[in-house]
Design an enzyme around this catalytic site. Structure first.
Site, PDB file in Angstrom:
ATOM      1  N   ASP A  31      29.147  29.605  46.571  1.00 20.73           N
ATOM      2  CA  ASP A  31      29.710  30.555  47.523  1.00 20.73           C
ATOM      3  C   ASP A  31      29.026  30.334  48.855  1.00 20.73           C
ATOM      4  OD1 ASP A  31      31.369  33.026  48.047  1.00 20.73           O
ATOM      5  OD2 ASP A  31      29.402  33.717  48.676  1.00 20.73           O
ATOM      6  N   GLU A  80      35.340  28.002  47.410  1.00 17.73           N
ATOM      7  CA  GLU A  80      36.480  28.759  47.903  1.00 17.73           C
ATOM      8  C   GLU A  80      37.183  27.965  48.983  1.00 17.73           C
ATOM      9  OE1 GLU A  80      35.931  33.468  48.167  1.00 17.73           O
ATOM     10  OE2 GLU A  80      34.304  32.291  48.981  1.00 17.73           O
ATOM     11  N   CYS A 119      32.697  42.130  33.728  1.00 20.57           N
ATOM     12  CA  CYS A 119      33.830  42.685  32.986  1.00 20.57           C
ATOM     13  C   CYS A 119      35.173  42.302  33.584  1.00 20.57           C
ATOM     14  CB  CYS A 119      33.710  44.207  32.880  1.00 20.57           C
ATOM     15  SG  CYS A 119      33.968  45.049  34.442  1.00 20.57           S
ATOM     16  N   CYS A 157      29.349  47.544  39.930  1.00 19.49           N
ATOM     17  CA  CYS A 157      30.601  47.749  39.206  1.00 19.49           C
ATOM     18  C   CYS A 157      30.657  49.180  38.695  1.00 19.49           C
ATOM     19  CB  CYS A 157      30.708  46.763  38.043  1.00 19.49           C
ATOM     20  SG  CYS A 157      32.274  46.922  37.165  1.00 19.49           S
ATOM     21  N   CYS A 216      31.485  48.786  34.403  1.00 15.83           N
ATOM     22  CA  CYS A 216      30.463  48.432  33.427  1.00 15.83           C
ATOM     23  C   CYS A 216      29.042  48.617  33.958  1.00 15.83           C
ATOM     24  CB  CYS A 216      30.645  46.996  32.932  1.00 15.83           C
ATOM     25  SG  CYS A 216      30.228  45.764  34.179  1.00 15.83           S
ATOM     26  N   ASP A 248      26.755  37.849  46.900  1.00  9.00           N
ATOM     27  CA  ASP A 248      27.113  36.427  46.940  1.00  9.00           C
ATOM     28  C   ASP A 248      26.953  35.763  45.576  1.00  9.00           C
ATOM     29  OD1 ASP A 248      27.631  36.707  49.630  1.00  9.00           O
ATOM     30  OD2 ASP A 248      25.589  36.179  50.213  1.00  9.00           O
TER      31      ASP A 248
HETATM   32 ZN   LIG Z   1      32.028  45.297  35.649  1.00  9.64          ZN
END
Ligand SMILES: [Zn+2]
Length: 462
Positions: free
Chosen positions: A216, A308, A364, A380, A383, A390
Site C-alpha cells: 500500500d 492499487e 472479517c 472494525c 469484529c 495502511d
Molecule cells: Zn472486522
C-alpha cells in the site's frame, strides 16, 4: 528472456567535446524545425486552396509525415537549407526528423481517437533555450573501450565516463547484450550518455515464490507491506526543501528575463538558475535511487506483489497532496514493480481503482461506508479489529491475490508491463479478469461508487 534495458552514465567531457555535442544538438533542432515549417506550410497552403474551391486532386501535394518521407525531403533540401551539413553526423538530423515524425503521429492518433490519454498538441518548434540538448546515434562506431572508463561514439570520438561501465561491458563481452543506440544529452547542466541495450536476461525465480505481499503506497510512509513492515518515506524533497527555497528566493531577487520589456537576464540570475536546477536534479536522483532499491528488493524476494491502481494524475490535481505524492513517486513505483516482477519471474497484480482496500476490514471483510483521511487507525465495528490504517489496506491487497488465483489458477506466470497487468475488479464474489480499455463496471454488475473521480480518489489517497 530478452529485454530492452538502458544503461546511463555521466560523462566528463572536455570543452571541445561539449561544443561538438551542443552543436550536434543544434543540428537536431535545425532539421526538426525545418521539417516542421515545411509540414505547416504545406498544410496551410492546402487549406487556403480548399477555400478557393480547388478540387482535392489539384491541391498542392501533401507531404508525407513518416520518418522515411521526412528524411527524403530533408536530403533533397539540406544542400540549400544547411550547406554545412557535412560537418555533422547524419544521425543528428535523423534524431530531429524522428522526433517530428513521432510527434505528428501522436497528434494525429490523438485527434482520431487512436491514442488514449490526454489530447496531444500539434508539434512546436524546438527552441535553443527550452529544449533539452540531445542527439541519438543508432549506427556507426558505438562501443565501450577496454578500460571501461571511455566510450566511443561517431563524430564525438572517445569520451571519458564519470564512472566505470563495467556492468554494461560485461554484458557486451559475454554476448548477452547488444547496443541498439546511444543518446547523448544534457540534464541539469551535465552531459550523460544512455545506451539502449537489448539484453538476454537469465531466468530468475523469486527467493520466496509462494510469498504474497500487498503493497500500500501512502503519503506517511513510502510503502506499507502486508507483512507489517513500514518502508519509511525517504522525503528527500523535504530534506532538500530548505535549500530549494533558499535558491528559489535567490533567483527571484536577481534580474530575470522579461519577454514584454525585452529585459535580458543578468549573469547572476543565470548562476542562481543553474544552482536551482542542480538542487532539483539531486532531489530527483535521490528519489529514484530509493524507489529502485525498494522495488528491486520486493521483486527479488516475493512471488506475488499486489498494488492499487491509483489515479496518480487525478491525485496530482489536488494541490495539497500533490507535493507529497510527487515526492514519493507513486506512479514510478508501480512502473518499476511491473517490469521488475517480470524480470524476476514473479507477478504483479493491480487491484482495481475502486477496490475499497482502506475501508474493508482485513479480518472479517466488513466494508465501512466512510473512513476519513485523518483516521490513521482502522477500527472494525463488527469484529473489533484495531489495526494501522495502511497495514489493514496492505493485508486486503494481499488477500486479493488469493481471490485472483482461485479464478485463474493457471495465470501465475509473469505479467507484462503496463497495460498487460492483471486487473482485479471490485470486491465481489468472483474476481473477473478485465480487458484493458473496458468500462470500470465489471461483470459482477457492481457499479463504481458515485461522486466525482477526484473525490473518490481522495479517500484512497491517505
Ligand atoms: Zn472486522
Amino acid at each position: 528472456m530478452k529485454a530492452v534495458q538502458a544503461y546511463r552514465f555521466a560523462l566528463d567531457l572536455t570543452p571541445g567535446q561539449e561544443r561538438t555535442a551542443s552543436a550536434h544538438a543544434g543540428a537536431v533542432r535545425v532539421a526538426h524545425n525545418w521539417a516542421l515549417a515545411r509540414v505547416k506550410a504545406v498544410m496551410d497552403q492546402r487549406a487556403a486552396e480548399r477555400t478557393y474551391g480547388i478540387a482535392d486532386a489539384d491541391l498542392t501535394p501533401a507531404i508525407g509525415w513518416s520518418l522515411p518521407s521526412l528524411r527524403k525531403a530533408w536530403n533533397a533540401a539540406k544542400g540549400e537549407v544547411a550547406p554545412w551539413w557535412r560537418e555533422y553526423s547524419k544521425e543528428a538530423f535523423n534524431t530531429g526528423l524522428d522526433a517530428l515524425a513521432r510527434a505528428l503521429r501522436n497528434w494525429s492518433d490523438s485527434r482520431t481517437g487512436r491514442r488514449a490519454g490526454r489530447p496531444v498538441g500539434f508539434p512546436r518548434f524546438k527552441s535553443r533555450r527550452r529544449s533539452t540538448p540531445s542527439v541519438r546515434f543508432t549506427t556507426g562506431a558505438i562501443r565501450v573501450e577496454v578500460d571501461r572508463k571511455h566510450v566511443v561514439l561517431p563524430r564525438l570520438g572517445r569520451l571519458k565516463l564519470h564512472e566505470s561501465a563495467r556492468k554494461l561491458a560485461r554484458r557486451l563481452d559475454n554476448g548477452t547484450g547488444r547496443i541498439m543506440s546511444a543518446t547523448v544529452r544534457r540534464d541539469a547542466g551535465r552531459w550523460h550518455v544512455a545506451f539502449c541495450v537489448e539484453v538476454d536476461r537469465a531466468d530468475r525465480r523469486p527467493a520466496r515464490p509462494a510469498s504474497v505481499v500487498g503493497v500500500d503506497v501512502g503519503v506517511r510512509h513510502l510503502a506499507v507491506l502486508s507483512t507489517g513492515e513500514l518502508v519509511p518515506n525517504p522525503r528527500h524533497l523535504d530534506a532538500a526543501q530548505r535549500r530549494l527555497r533558499t535558491l528559489a528566493r535567490r533567483m527571484s531577487r536577481r534580474q530575470g528575463p522579461d519577454r514584454r520589456t525585452g529585459q535580458r537576464p543578468s549573469n547572476r540570475w543565470r548562476v542562481a538558475q543553474t544552482q536551482l536546477g542542480r538542487a532539483h536534479a539531486r532531489v530527483a536522483h535521490l528519489r529514484r535511487d530509493g524507489l529502485h532499491k525498494l522495488t528491486t528488493r520486493l521483486a527479488r524476494e516475493h512471488g506475488t506483489l499486489v498494488v492499487e491502481d491509483l489515479n496518480v494524475a487525478g491525485m496530482l490535481r489536488n494541490r495539497r497532496l500533490a507535493r507529497h505524492i510527487a515526492d514519493a513517486g507513486f506512479g514510478e513505483l508501480r512502473r518499476q514493480l511491473a517490469y521488475k516482477t517480470e524480470w524476476n519471474g514473479g507477478q504483479l497484480i493491480v487491484a482495481d481503482r475502486w477496490y475499497p482496500s482502506s475501508k474493508t476490514c482485513s479480518a472479517c471483510g466488513a466494508v465501512k461506508t466512510k473512513l476519513a483521511l485523518t483516521e490513521r487507525t482502522f477500527t472494525c465495528t463488527i469484529c473489533g479489529l484495531i489495526l494501522d490504517r495502511d497495514l489493514n489496506a496492505a493485508r486486503n491487497l494481499a488477500a486479493l491475490a488469493a481471490l485472483a488465483a482461485e479464478v485463474d489458477p493457471a495465470g501465475s506466470g509473469p505479467v507484462a508491463g503496463r497495460g498487460a497487468d492483471r486487473k482485479t475488479p471490485l470486491a465481489g464474489p468472483v474476481a473477473v479478469k478485465r480487458q484493458p480499455g473496458t468500462a470500470t463496471t465489471d461483470q459482477t454488475g457492481t457499479v463504481p461508487p458515485q461522486g466525482g473521480t477526484t473525490n473518490h480518489v481522495l479517500t484512497k489517497a491517505h
